[in-house]
Every structure is written in C-alpha cells, then in structure tokens.
Design an enzyme around this catalytic site. Structure first.
Site, short mmCIF file in Angstrom:
data_model
loop_
_atom_site.label_atom_id
_atom_site.label_comp_id
_atom_site.label_asym_id
_atom_site.label_seq_id
_atom_site.Cartn_x
_atom_site.Cartn_y
_atom_site.Cartn_z
N HIS A 95 0.85 -1.19 0.00
CA HIS A 95 0.00 0.00 0.00
C HIS A 95 0.89 1.24 0.00
O HIS A 95 2.05 1.19 0.43
CB HIS A 95 -0.89 0.01 1.23
CG HIS A 95 -1.97 -1.02 1.21
ND1 HIS A 95 -3.11 -0.91 1.96
CD2 HIS A 95 -2.09 -2.19 0.52
CE1 HIS A 95 -3.89 -1.95 1.75
NE2 HIS A 95 -3.29 -2.75 0.89
N GLU A 102 1.13 3.92 1.80
CA GLU A 102 1.72 4.34 3.06
C GLU A 102 2.88 3.43 3.46
O GLU A 102 3.93 3.91 3.91
CB GLU A 102 0.66 4.34 4.18
CG GLU A 102 -0.47 5.31 3.96
CD GLU A 102 -1.65 4.74 3.20
OE1 GLU A 102 -2.75 5.30 3.32
OE2 GLU A 102 -1.49 3.74 2.47
N CYS A 123 -5.98 2.44 5.71
CA CYS A 123 -6.67 1.20 6.04
C CYS A 123 -6.11 0.69 7.38
O CYS A 123 -5.11 1.22 7.88
CB CYS A 123 -6.45 0.16 4.93
SG CYS A 123 -4.79 -0.55 4.92
N CYS A 173 -2.31 -0.17 7.19
CA CYS A 173 -1.46 1.02 7.07
C CYS A 173 -1.45 1.83 8.35
O CYS A 173 -0.41 2.35 8.75
CB CYS A 173 -1.91 1.87 5.89
SG CYS A 173 -1.60 1.09 4.30
#
Length: 159
Positions: A56, A58, A86, A89
């Site tokens: 992801h 991040e 999310c 993250c």
C-alpha cells in the site's frame, strides 16, 4: 488563495496516486513522508504490479523513508496520504511513529470506489473463533521461547 505547505505536500501525494493509476502500478493511493520540509519517502499503491498485498502507498512510503533515513522510526516526520489509511497502514504508521498524519479522502470515499475496509474493521471486533479466516492458537509454550531469547539478549535494540 495560496496553498499551505501541508496542502502542497498533500497534492504531491495525490499526484503520486494518479501517476500510479495511469502507469498501471496499482490502486489510487499515494503517500509521502516529509522531514524538516523535505520529502524523505514516497510511495504509491503497488499491490497489483508487485503481487504484494502489503504494498500500500503508506507502507511503501514508510519503507522508503526508513531506508533513506537509516532508521526504523520516523520521529520528526509528517506523513501525507491521499486517503484515510486502512487498518494495516494505520498499524504501520503507528509502529513508524511519525509526528503527524494528514489524509485527503475518507474511508467512505474509498469504499464508494471499490476499496472497502469495513469487513476488516468488523472482523477485528469478533472473537478469533468467529472470524472468517479460521484461527487457532497452538504451541504457545514453545512459542514463548522467542520472548525468553529476546529478554536474555544483552545487546537488543528496543523499539
């Protein structure tokens, strides 16, 4: 009206997200890490291009910043992300310990566009035995050896 420095950095994270989509790297998410007014980490979602469900934006940005700064914590840093993080993250962000977090879109915006984390949030509230992925604890006694080794390690680096 001139944009604030935070809005300028956020626009960079948003631009990374759009570039990632256009280049086919992954979903519509981008993130940057800033320290002392300079970008030290960048990331866009790369889940589908790397076949890595943890790639992801991040997480990619945190990994990039930590590598460049030669540290596992982001003290003195600010993280800008194009969307509310999310659960995975958010966990990574808390482990990295930046000073501040800014996000643009909400988790509801993400959900409306096919990225719905509500299932994960619901699962976290359930007992292990009630979760969708069957989970059982085994070998606890043997597993405790790992903590004994950690406690007895004289040169451990705390985090």
């Amino acid at each position: 009206m001139e944009k604030s420095i935070h809005e300028k950095f956020m626009q960079m994270a948003i631009d990374l997200a759009v570039d990632g989509v256009r280049s086919g790297k992954g979903g519509p998410f981008g993130a940057i890490v800033v320290k002392d007014g300079k970008i030290v980490g960048k990331g866009n979602n790369q889940v589908t291009s790397t076949n890595d469900p943890t790639a992801h934006a991040e997480v990619v940005a945190i990994r990039d910043a930590c590598k460049k700064l030669n540290t596992f914590q982001l003290d003195g840093c600010i993280l800008y992300t194009s969307c509310e993080p999310c659960p995975m993250c958010l966990g990574a962000i808390y482990w990295a310990r930046p000073d501040q977090l800014f996000y643009a879109c909400t988790k509801e915006d993400a959900s409306e566009n096919g990225f719905d984390d509500s299932f994960i949030y619901r699962e976290l509230d359930l007992k292990w035995e009630d979760r969708k992925i069957p989970t059982k604890q085994i070998s606890r006694h043997e597993g405790l050896e790992t903590f004994l080794a950690w406690r007895n390690k004289p040169d451990k680096k705390l985090y």
